[in-house]
Design a protein around this motif. Sequence first.
Motif, PDB file in Angstrom:
ATOM      1  N   VAL A  65      70.630  13.443  53.763  1.00 34.59           N
ATOM      2  CA  VAL A  65      70.225  13.768  55.132  1.00 34.59           C
ATOM      3  C   VAL A  65      71.362  14.453  55.884  1.00 34.59           C
ATOM      4  N   ILE A  66      72.577  13.942  55.720  1.00 39.65           N
ATOM      5  CA  ILE A  66      73.732  14.571  56.374  1.00 39.65           C
ATOM      6  C   ILE A  66      73.913  16.000  55.872  1.00 39.65           C
ATOM      7  N   GLN A  67      73.776  16.189  54.564  1.00 39.41           N
ATOM      8  CA  GLN A  67      73.875  17.526  53.984  1.00 39.41           C
ATOM      9  C   GLN A  67      72.812  18.445  54.564  1.00 39.41           C
ATOM     10  N   ALA A  68      71.604  17.917  54.703  1.00 34.25           N
ATOM     11  CA  ALA A  68      70.507  18.716  55.258  1.00 34.25           C
ATOM     12  C   ALA A  68      70.802  19.147  56.690  1.00 34.25           C
ATOM     13  N   MET A  69      71.332  18.227  57.504  1.00 32.29           N
ATOM     14  CA  MET A  69      71.621  18.544  58.902  1.00 32.29           C
ATOM     15  C   MET A  69      72.721  19.604  59.023  1.00 32.29           C
ATOM     16  N   CYS A  70      73.671  19.552  58.091  1.00 34.12           N
ATOM     17  CA  CYS A  70      74.809  20.469  58.168  1.00 34.12           C
ATOM     18  C   CYS A  70      74.567  21.815  57.499  1.00 34.12           C
ATOM     19  N   PHE A 161      81.275  20.799  56.632  1.00 28.07           N
ATOM     20  CA  PHE A 161      80.930  19.373  56.624  1.00 28.07           C
ATOM     21  C   PHE A 161      79.795  19.107  55.632  1.00 28.07           C
ATOM     22  N   GLY A 162      78.840  20.027  55.577  1.00 25.09           N
ATOM     23  CA  GLY A 162      77.755  19.895  54.611  1.00 25.09           C
ATOM     24  C   GLY A 162      78.256  19.958  53.180  1.00 25.09           C
ATOM     25  N   ASN A 163      79.278  20.788  52.947  1.00 25.58           N
ATOM     26  CA  ASN A 163      79.875  20.855  51.619  1.00 25.58           C
ATOM     27  C   ASN A 163      80.522  19.530  51.240  1.00 25.58           C
ATOM     28  N   MET A 164      81.128  18.860  52.231  1.00 27.58           N
ATOM     29  CA  MET A 164      81.715  17.546  51.967  1.00 27.58           C
ATOM     30  C   MET A 164      80.631  16.533  51.611  1.00 27.58           C
ATOM     31  N   ALA A 165      79.501  16.593  52.302  1.00 26.16           N
ATOM     32  CA  ALA A 165      78.384  15.702  51.972  1.00 26.16           C
ATOM     33  C   ALA A 165      77.861  16.004  50.578  1.00 26.16           C
ATOM     34  N   SER A 166      77.821  17.296  50.222  1.00 26.02           N
ATOM     35  CA  SER A 166      77.373  17.687  48.884  1.00 26.02           C
ATOM     36  C   SER A 166      78.317  17.142  47.826  1.00 26.02           C
ATOM     37  N   ILE A 174      73.834  12.773  42.333  1.00 28.46           N
ATOM     38  CA  ILE A 174      72.746  13.577  42.890  1.00 28.46           C
ATOM     39  C   ILE A 174      73.115  15.046  42.726  1.00 28.46           C
ATOM     40  N   THR A 175      72.367  15.787  41.948  1.00 30.09           N
ATOM     41  CA  THR A 175      72.706  17.176  41.664  1.00 30.09           C
ATOM     42  C   THR A 175      72.510  18.045  42.901  1.00 30.09           C
ATOM     43  N   PRO A 176      73.248  19.155  43.004  1.00 26.50           N
ATOM     44  CA  PRO A 176      73.055  20.065  44.133  1.00 26.50           C
ATOM     45  C   PRO A 176      71.626  20.585  44.255  1.00 26.50           C
ATOM     46  N   VAL A 177      70.955  20.827  43.122  1.00 28.91           N
ATOM     47  CA  VAL A 177      69.573  21.309  43.179  1.00 28.91           C
ATOM     48  C   VAL A 177      68.672  20.273  43.830  1.00 28.91           C
ATOM     49  N   THR A 178      68.827  19.022  43.433  1.00 26.66           N
ATOM     50  CA  THR A 178      68.016  17.952  44.020  1.00 26.66           C
ATOM     51  C   THR A 178      68.320  17.786  45.505  1.00 26.66           C
ATOM     52  N   MET A 184      66.414  21.089  52.287  1.00 22.34           N
ATOM     53  CA  MET A 184      65.709  22.151  53.009  1.00 22.34           C
ATOM     54  C   MET A 184      64.493  21.594  53.731  1.00 22.34           C
ATOM     55  N   GLY A 185      63.774  20.697  53.066  1.00 22.27           N
ATOM     56  CA  GLY A 185      62.606  20.087  53.709  1.00 22.27           C
ATOM     57  C   GLY A 185      63.004  19.204  54.875  1.00 22.27           C
ATOM     58  N   ILE A 186      64.058  18.400  54.686  1.00 24.44           N
ATOM     59  CA  ILE A 186      64.530  17.533  55.764  1.00 24.44           C
ATOM     60  C   ILE A 186      65.058  18.365  56.929  1.00 24.44           C
ATOM     61  N   GLY A 187      65.784  19.423  56.608  1.00 28.34           N
ATOM     62  CA  GLY A 187      66.290  20.300  57.656  1.00 28.34           C
ATOM     63  C   GLY A 187      65.167  20.930  58.460  1.00 28.34           C
ATOM     64  N   ALA A 188      64.102  21.341  57.771  1.00 24.35           N
ATOM     65  CA  ALA A 188      62.954  21.933  58.454  1.00 24.35           C
ATOM     66  C   ALA A 188      62.297  20.915  59.385  1.00 24.35           C
ATOM     67  N   LEU A 189      62.170  19.660  58.936  1.00 26.88           N
ATOM     68  CA  LEU A 189      61.589  18.616  59.786  1.00 26.88           C
ATOM     69  C   LEU A 189      62.459  18.348  61.007  1.00 26.88           C
ATOM     70  N   ALA A 190      63.789  18.346  60.808  1.00 27.90           N
ATOM     71  CA  ALA A 190      64.702  18.145  61.931  1.00 27.90           C
ATOM     72  C   ALA A 190      64.578  19.283  62.944  1.00 27.90           C
ATOM     73  N   LEU A 191      64.481  20.501  62.440  1.00 28.48           N
ATOM     74  CA  LEU A 191      64.306  21.654  63.325  1.00 28.48           C
ATOM     75  C   LEU A 191      62.995  21.563  64.090  1.00 28.48           C
ATOM     76  N   LEU A 192      61.948  21.098  63.417  1.00 27.54           N
ATOM     77  CA  LEU A 192      60.654  20.936  64.087  1.00 27.54           C
ATOM     78  C   LEU A 192      60.775  19.914  65.212  1.00 27.54           C
ATOM     79  N   GLY A 193      61.532  18.833  64.959  1.00 26.62           N
ATOM     80  CA  GLY A 193      61.751  17.839  66.004  1.00 26.62           C
ATOM     81  C   GLY A 193      62.488  18.425  67.195  1.00 26.62           C
ATOM     82  N   LEU A 194      63.511  19.249  66.930  1.00 25.74           N
ATOM     83  CA  LEU A 194      64.249  19.888  68.020  1.00 25.74           C
ATOM     84  C   LEU A 194      63.359  20.835  68.813  1.00 25.74           C
TER      85      LEU A 194
END
Length: 299
Positions: A65-70, A161-166, A174-178, A184-194
Amino acid sequence: MNTISLFTISVFIWGTTWIGISAQVGDVPITVSIFYRFALAGVIMLVGLALMHRLQRPNVWRFVVIQAMCLFCFNFIALYKAAALIPSGLIAVVFSLVSICNAINARLFFGDKISRQTVLAGSIGATGLMLIFWTDLFANFDNATLQGIGWAMLGTLIFSFGNMASRHNSSLGITPVTANSWGMGIGALALLGLIKIGGQSMSLSTQPVYWVALIYLSVIGSVVGFTTYLMLIARVGSARAGYATVMFPVIALVISTVFEDYSWTPLAITGVVLTLVGNVVMFRRPEVRHSHYYKDNRV
């Protein structure tokens, strides 16, 4: 696909995404445009992996989730705001210094040593940036340019910061692809919330160039570019693959010159050269052991 092809494709895609970002800045709110981009990219990644029976659920979600936000939310809000103020090629130059941000953040979060070459690379890169923007900031003060630089640097820092989470996700298995597919999906949901919190409308552009840019950024920039870069890392290692970061600002600046009428000055030319030299110095460090963890993700 051979190594040269993978490298060439990665550099070309990363070098051209910045003009696509500029094409999306306009009548559609920035947050809405970014939502469209990652909603489409996320669906493609998740559905594609599911069809190939390669979709996995992370065993730990917090840093995903942190990676997604960053990587797929706040960083792009800052970069899109920068695109409204300064030429896309200059944003690419600022963003190319993410490796230096990574070195500093790796020291803060993981205790990695900062070498003399890191300090040298940072000094050369910072000098280069100062020369690039010298006329706008010192000779003829331009507040909009200053704001644009600030947004670009903020977006680059958040991306780091996202690279650090990765990197942490990779240490958890947890692989980078996963992580990026779900991210991307979590980031899209966060953007929709904003978007909902901000009361913005889900407006649609009537400009064909906007939709061409959206499809390019989602499919080519976010899905294909990421995949080819991972393949390149697997083929030659993260240190050699990282030289793509040195090259893509050159592509972005050429495109910016053609389509955005970016004006070159002797100071700007010197600044670009110094910035690229700073990146070369950075990636010539043989002692970087964990670079594959925080260089696995791109625009």
